[in-house]
Design an enzyme around this catalytic site. Structure first.
Site, PDB file in Angstrom:
ATOM      1  N   ASP A 139       0.838  -1.296  -0.200  1.00 23.44           N
ATOM      2  CA  ASP A 139      -0.253  -0.039   0.292  1.00 23.44           C
ATOM      3  C   ASP A 139       0.761   0.825  -0.220  1.00 23.44           C
ATOM      4  O   ASP A 139       2.514   1.205   0.671  1.00 23.44           O
ATOM      5  CB  ASP A 139      -0.555  -0.060   1.041  1.00 23.44           C
ATOM      6  CG  ASP A 139      -0.529  -0.440   2.171  1.00 23.44           C
ATOM      7  OD1 ASP A 139       0.799   0.156   2.876  1.00 23.44           O
ATOM      8  OD2 ASP A 139      -1.224  -1.389   2.803  1.00 23.44           O
TER       9      ASP A 139
ATOM     10  N   ASP B 254       1.624   5.179   1.630  1.00 21.29           N
ATOM     11  CA  ASP B 254       1.301   5.759   2.871  1.00 21.29           C
ATOM     12  C   ASP B 254       1.874   7.291   2.318  1.00 21.29           C
ATOM     13  O   ASP B 254       2.663   6.949   1.631  1.00 21.29           O
ATOM     14  CB  ASP B 254       1.995   4.831   4.142  1.00 21.29           C
ATOM     15  CG  ASP B 254       0.967   4.101   4.475  1.00 21.29           C
ATOM     16  OD1 ASP B 254       0.044   4.224   4.746  1.00 21.29           O
ATOM     17  OD2 ASP B 254       2.289   3.262   4.806  1.00 21.29           O
TER      18      ASP B 254
ATOM     19  N   ASP C  91      10.534   3.613  13.093  1.00 19.21           N
ATOM     20  CA  ASP C  91      11.100   2.980  13.198  1.00 19.21           C
ATOM     21  C   ASP C  91      12.132   2.674  12.970  1.00 19.21           C
ATOM     22  O   ASP C  91      13.834   2.763  13.315  1.00 19.21           O
ATOM     23  CB  ASP C  91      10.152   1.336  13.112  1.00 19.21           C
ATOM     24  CG  ASP C  91       9.454   1.201  11.331  1.00 19.21           C
ATOM     25  OD1 ASP C  91       9.877   1.623  10.583  1.00 19.21           O
ATOM     26  OD2 ASP C  91       8.692   0.275  12.028  1.00 19.21           O
TER      27      ASP C  91
HETATM   28  P1  ATP Z   1       4.612  -3.122   4.882  1.00 20.37           P
HETATM   29  O1  ATP Z   1       3.384  -2.043   4.321  1.00 20.37           O
HETATM   30  O2  ATP Z   1       5.200  -3.741   3.773  1.00 20.37           O
HETATM   31  O3  ATP Z   1       4.003  -4.303   5.573  1.00 20.37           O
HETATM   32  P2  ATP Z   1       5.677   0.198   6.441  1.00 20.37           P
HETATM   33  O4  ATP Z   1       6.646   0.121   6.316  1.00 20.37           O
HETATM   34  O5  ATP Z   1       4.688   0.371   4.810  1.00 20.37           O
HETATM   35  O6  ATP Z   1       5.543  -1.966   5.479  1.00 20.37           O
HETATM   36  P3  ATP Z   1       3.316   0.279   7.524  1.00 20.37           P
HETATM   37  O7  ATP Z   1       2.987  -0.457   9.050  1.00 20.37           O
HETATM   38  O8  ATP Z   1       1.752   0.066   6.330  1.00 20.37           O
HETATM   39  O9  ATP Z   1       4.480  -0.300   7.227  1.00 20.37           O
HETATM   40  O10 ATP Z   1       3.918   1.604   8.195  1.00 20.37           O
HETATM   41  C1  ATP Z   1       4.220   2.345   7.397  1.00 20.37           C
HETATM   42  C2  ATP Z   1       5.256   3.429   8.170  1.00 20.37           C
HETATM   43  O11 ATP Z   1       4.889   4.010   8.872  1.00 20.37           O
HETATM   44  C3  ATP Z   1       6.118   2.631   8.426  1.00 20.37           C
HETATM   45  O12 ATP Z   1       7.350   2.551   7.110  1.00 20.37           O
HETATM   46  C4  ATP Z   1       7.434   3.242   9.772  1.00 20.37           C
HETATM   47  O13 ATP Z   1       8.063   4.659   8.483  1.00 20.37           O
HETATM   48  C5  ATP Z   1       6.517   4.009   9.891  1.00 20.37           C
HETATM   49  N1  ATP Z   1       5.317   2.911  11.361  1.00 20.37           N
HETATM   50  C6  ATP Z   1       4.880   2.151  11.060  1.00 20.37           C
HETATM   51  N2  ATP Z   1       4.621   1.632  12.496  1.00 20.37           N
HETATM   52  C7  ATP Z   1       5.585   2.114  12.994  1.00 20.37           C
HETATM   53  C8  ATP Z   1       6.269   2.112  14.672  1.00 20.37           C
HETATM   54  N3  ATP Z   1       5.202   0.852  15.741  1.00 20.37           N
HETATM   55  N4  ATP Z   1       7.133   3.020  15.366  1.00 20.37           N
HETATM   56  C9  ATP Z   1       7.602   4.134  14.042  1.00 20.37           C
HETATM   57  N5  ATP Z   1       7.015   3.941  12.767  1.00 20.37           N
HETATM   58  C10 ATP Z   1       5.756   3.290  12.046  1.00 20.37           C
HETATM   59 MG    MG Z   2       2.980   0.535   3.784  1.00 24.31          MG
END
Ligand code: ATP
Ligand code: MG
Length: 441
Positions: A54, A56, A136
């Site tokens: 997705d 963001d 993170d």
């Molecule tokens: P995926 O969607 O492939 O699982 P993602 O990195 O996009 O991986 P998401 O959960 O969609 O993970 O979160 C989007 C972004 O928000 C992350 O890339 C990170 O920068 C931030 N983020 C998400 N969760 C946390 C957290 N618990 N602590 C700090 N930053 C976070």
């Molecule tokens: Mg994501």
């Protein structure tokens, strides 16, 4: 936090790879004078040549300003306020740059922390630099700028991505205490993207793993789906075990496994390998099947105890064990009722599948969860030679008595819709979005 900027000709990301809806949101924010970036996993995955799950967006606009720009906008989250822009089933998540807490943390409505250092509220806005520091992992602190199509990497994120290194931003212990879910995110990204967790980032995990017990079970349910039902379940499970992260999520299963025999560990590994295989083939998977497997050890063990120590017959003992194991489990990782009823069905079918006389087998074929129960039996038979004959009998019996069944859906689950069961209530509203630190505590 010095940023590294790759101009549009220095990286491989093209707008064609970004969803139309995400681009629409980015352009509108930009045209209205705000900074707007694609951020996090979307940028990371595109740079790795993978299709993002997705997209963001991070912006300088506040949630209220975003809401004014989009009529299809809904503000969500208390702990972490966000704007969701809705395009039918597709939801683009827009987060305002997060700032630091220390200057303003007198206002508990904006920022709050528990005595364990856990962030309870995170609604202080700031600049893109500050936003990057709050993310993170370094490979998630990557931004694609819609103003000039450049990629901005903070905290060495671009170099770490190149080196396939997973590094937590800031002091690892502090960051895990702020949000213990980051420990399981580390394992998830390592398994899913083939990254190596850096020594500093992995060092505190085993010690801090018990902090996961403070996370709301509902959030952990969603996280567990992303861990175990996203195609890399077996690899992720092994990493969870390696870092002692499995026990806080599934305490009863871990306890049974700790009692010497490797049988239930092997059984869970088989179930996960099976799930990964199904996902790779684009077949449907249900969390219920996996939960049934994860908790099968505790169920069998408790059933035996209720029979031998409590003097109950098998039927009563197993019902009691089912109830007890589920009600204990949901204190760590929740299991929504639409799944737990199926978990029970799968367990109870294990006994019913042993009854082969008279009309019972024919009737059992009509059971709505027969297939899941039979698949579960096949899995057990792989480890238990005594069950092979029974499993084969049911395979032959089905062949001899074909049942008209609803055609099984062959499509892979839509990751944004998340794993759902066939008979889950299908509301028109989009299911709640991925859990994360942004979710309400
Ligand atoms: P995926 O969607 O492939 O699982 P993602 O990195 O996009 O991986 P998401 O959960 O969609 O993970 O979160 C989007 C972004 O928000 C992350 O890339 C990170 O920068 C931030 N983020 C998400 N969760 C946390 C957290 N618990 N602590 C700090 N930053 C976070
Ligand atoms: Mg994501």
């Amino acid at each position: 936090m010095q940023p590294v900027v790759l101009t549009r000709d220095q990286h491989g990301i093209s707008r064609k790879q970004i969803s139309e809806n995400a681009l629409k949101v980015l352009y509108r924010l930009h045209k209205s004078g705000f900074e707007a970036y694609l951020v996090g996993g979307g940028v990371r995955d595109l740079l790795l040549g993978r299709q993002p799950k997705d997209f963001d967006i991070a912006t300088s606009a506040t949630p209220d300003q975003v809401k004014q720009l989009f009529s299809n906008c809904r503000l969500v989250g208390r702990r972490f306020r966000l704007a969701h822009i809705l395009f039918g089933r597709d939801v683009i998540e827009v987060a305002t740059f997060r700032g630091h807490h220390h200057e303003v943390n007198t206002n508990k409505n904006l920022s709050d922390q528990s005595s364990e250092g856990m962030l309870l509220r995170d609604n202080v806005y700031g600049t893109i630099e500050e936003d990057a520091e709050r993310r993170d992992f370094t490979v998630n602190a990557l931004y694609y700028n819609i103003a000039d199509f450049s990629v901005v990497g903070f905290a060495n994120g671009l170099a770490d991505l190149e080196a396939r290194r997973l590094v937590l931003i800031g002091d690892p212990e502090t960051r895990y205490r702020e949000d213990p879910v980051r420990m399981i995110r580390a394992v998830r990204f390592a398994a899913k993207l083939g990254l190596t967790i850096s020594p500093e980032t992995e060092a505190p995990i085993t010690t801090l793993a018990p902090l996961l017990r403070d996370i709301p079970p509902a959030r952990l349910f969603e996280e567990t789906l992303k861990l175990l039902l996203a195609g890399q379940g077996l690899a992720t499970y092994r990493l969870l075990q390696h870092y002692d992260l499995f026990a806080p999520l599934f305490p009863e299963a871990a306890e049974v496994m700790g009692q010497g025999s490797d049988y239930y560990n092997q059984f869970i590994e088989l179930a996960l390998a099976n799930t990964d295989q199904r996902l790779a083939e684009g077949l449907r998977v249900t969390p219920a099947f996996l939960y049934a497997a994860l908790l099968w050890g505790p169920v069998e063990t408790r059933t035996q105890q209720f029979m031998h120590e409590g003097g109950l017959n098998f039927y009563d003992a197993s019902r009691l064990a089912n109830d007890e194991v589920l009600s204990r489990q949901v204190k760590s990782v929740a299991i929504p009722r639409r799944f737990s009823t199926v978990v029970r069905d799968i367990w109870q079918l294990q006994d019913r599948l042993t009854k082969r006389s008279g009309k019972r087998p024919l009737r059992l074929l009509e059971h709505p969860k027969f297939r899941a129960g039979y698949d579960f039996l096949l899995l057990r038979a792989k480890l238990d030679p005594e069950l092979e004959e029974l499993a084969q009998w049911w395979t032959d019996f089905q062949e001899a008595n074909p049942v008209e069944r609803q055609p099984q859906s062959r499509r892979a689950p839509n990751p944004r819709a998340r794993a759902r069961d066939d008979d889950a209530p299908k509301s028109r509203r989009r299911p709640r979005r991925r859990p994360r630190k942004k979710k309400e505590a």
